[in-house]
Write an enzyme that holds these catalytic residues in place. Sequence first.
Site, PDB file in Angstrom:
ATOM      1  NE  ARG A  74      -3.688   0.248   0.981  1.00  0.00           N
ATOM      2  CZ  ARG A  74      -4.763   0.287   1.910  1.00  0.00           C
ATOM      3  NH1 ARG A  74      -4.716  -0.742   2.878  1.00  0.00           N
ATOM      4  NH2 ARG A  74      -5.167   1.488   2.111  1.00  0.00           N
ATOM      5  CG  ASN A 110      -9.091   8.465   1.036  1.00  0.00           C
ATOM      6  OD1 ASN A 110      -9.917   7.506   1.225  1.00  0.00           O
ATOM      7  ND2 ASN A 110      -9.275   9.452  -0.092  1.00  0.00           N
ATOM      8  CB  ILE A 111      -4.191   5.721   5.096  1.00  0.00           C
ATOM      9  CG1 ILE A 111      -4.313   4.592   3.982  1.00  0.00           C
ATOM     10  CG2 ILE A 111      -5.387   5.286   6.138  1.00  0.00           C
ATOM     11  CD1 ILE A 111      -3.948   3.432   4.531  1.00  0.00           C
ATOM     12  CG  ASP A 112      -4.501   8.986  -0.346  1.00  0.00           C
ATOM     13  OD1 ASP A 112      -4.757  10.105   0.243  1.00  0.00           O
ATOM     14  OD2 ASP A 112      -5.077   8.427  -1.034  1.00  0.00           O
ATOM     15  CG  HIS A 127     -10.060   5.635   8.496  1.00  0.00           C
ATOM     16  ND1 HIS A 127     -11.094   5.055   7.743  1.00  0.00           N
ATOM     17  CD2 HIS A 127     -11.188   5.855   9.933  1.00  0.00           C
ATOM     18  CE1 HIS A 127     -12.431   5.127   7.886  1.00  0.00           C
ATOM     19  NE2 HIS A 127     -12.422   5.613   9.247  1.00  0.00           N
ATOM     20  CB  CYS A 135       6.207   1.938  19.501  1.00  0.00           C
ATOM     21  SG  CYS A 135       6.690   0.766  20.410  1.00  0.00           S
ATOM     22  N   GLY A 218     -16.589  10.374  -2.954  1.00  0.00           N
ATOM     23  CA  GLY A 218     -15.814   8.969  -3.407  1.00  0.00           C
ATOM     24  C   GLY A 218     -15.932   8.178  -2.003  1.00  0.00           C
ATOM     25  CG  ASN A 244     -20.024   7.196  -5.081  1.00  0.00           C
ATOM     26  OD1 ASN A 244     -19.696   6.156  -5.772  1.00  0.00           O
ATOM     27  ND2 ASN A 244     -19.761   7.021  -3.680  1.00  0.00           N
ATOM     28  CG  MET A 245     -17.629   6.028  -9.694  1.00  0.00           C
ATOM     29  SD  MET A 245     -17.303   7.031 -11.282  1.00  0.00           S
ATOM     30  CE  MET A 245     -17.241   5.704 -12.384  1.00  0.00           C
TER      31      MET A 245
END
Length: 271
Positions: A74, A110-112, A127, A135, A218, A244-245
Amino acid sequence: TTTSAKSDMKEFLEVVSKAKHIAVITGAGVSAESGVPTFKGDGGQWKTWQYQDIATPEAFSRNPSRVWEFYHHRRHLVLTQKPNAAHLALAECEKRMRKQGRSMVIITQNIDDLHREAGSKHVLNIHGSVMETRCVSCGDIAVNHQHPVCASLEGTGSPDPEIPEAQIPVDQLPRCEQSDCRGLLRPNVVFFGETLDSHLLTKVEKELDICDLCLVVGTSSIVYPAAMFGPQVASRGVPVAEFNMATTPKTEYFTYHFQGPCGSTVPLALA
Ligand code: BJW
Ligand code: ZN
C-alpha cells in the site's frame, strides 16, 4: 435505487458561492483516479485476502508479517501516486475561500497524503496515515517515508496469490527506535474494530456542527462512524451533496447527488 436528491449543477454553484464553511468528507473514490484502488472494487483484495480480514488488530497480532507485507504494498502505491483533478479543485477552493474569510475542512478516511500534496491545509485524517508508524509497546508515533520501512520487506508485498508470503520473523519487522524500547511497530492506521482517536473525533464533531454546506466525495458510506457524518449534517437541514460513481445507502438523506468520476464532477461543482 430511486432518490429525491437533485443533480442541478447550476443551483449547486449558487449554494457553494454562499457557503461560509464547507465540510468535505472523502473516501477511497477520491483517490481512484490517481490509481489508488478502492476497497470494495476490483482492487479491494490483496492476495486472497479481503481488507476486512487483514486490516484488523487480530490479523496483526496473529501474523504481523502478512499485515506488514500488505502495508508495504500500500505504501508503494501511495508513494507513486499524484493528486488528481478532484484533490486539486478542493485545494483551490479552500485557498480561494480563505482569502475571502470563508473556510473549508477536509475530513478524509484515506490514509494517503494526496489532499495535503494537492495543497489542502485543513485536513483531518480520521483513519490515520500509512506514512506513519506506531509502536505497540510505547505508543510512539513517527512519520516514516522510508521505503521499504525495513530491509526485510524489500521485494515483498506482491498482491499475486501465486507468490508465497515472506513470513518475516517478528524481530526483523520494523522495530521502535526509542531508546531501550525495540517494540514492534505497526502502521498508524485505524484497523477494523478499533476506535477512532477521540480528540480527532471531537474536532470532527465541531466541524460538522458549524458547516453550512457538506460534500461527501467518493465514499461507499458503509464504514462507520464516517458513514453517519453526512446524514448527521443533513439532519440539521444543511445541504449535503454526494459525488460518487453510484448511489450509496446514504444517498436518500442528501440534497444533491452528482453521479460520475469525481475528477470531472468536483471541479465543475467548485468552479
Ligand atoms: C468513486 C470513484 C470516482 C470509486 N469518483 N466516486 C455501526 C454499524 C455497523 C457497524 C459498525 C458500526 N460502528 C462501527 C462498526 C464496525 C465497523 C464498520 O463500520 N463496519 C461496517 C463494514 C459495517 N467500524 C469500525 O470498526 C470503526 N471503528 C469503530 O467504529 O470503533 C468503535 C467500535 C469498535 C468495535 C466494534 C464496534 C464499534 C473503524 C473503521 C476503520 C476503517 N478502516 C479502514 C482501513 C484503514 C486502513 C487502510 O486503509 O488500510 O478504512 S477499512 C476501509 O474502509 C478504509 C476506508 O477508509 C474505509 C472506507 O471506505 P471508502 O473510503 O468508503 O472506500 P470504498 O472502497 O468502500 O468506496 C469507494 C467509493 O468510491 C464507492 O462508493 C465508489 O462507487 C466510489 N468511487 N471511483 C467518485 N472516480
Ligand atoms: Zn516503542
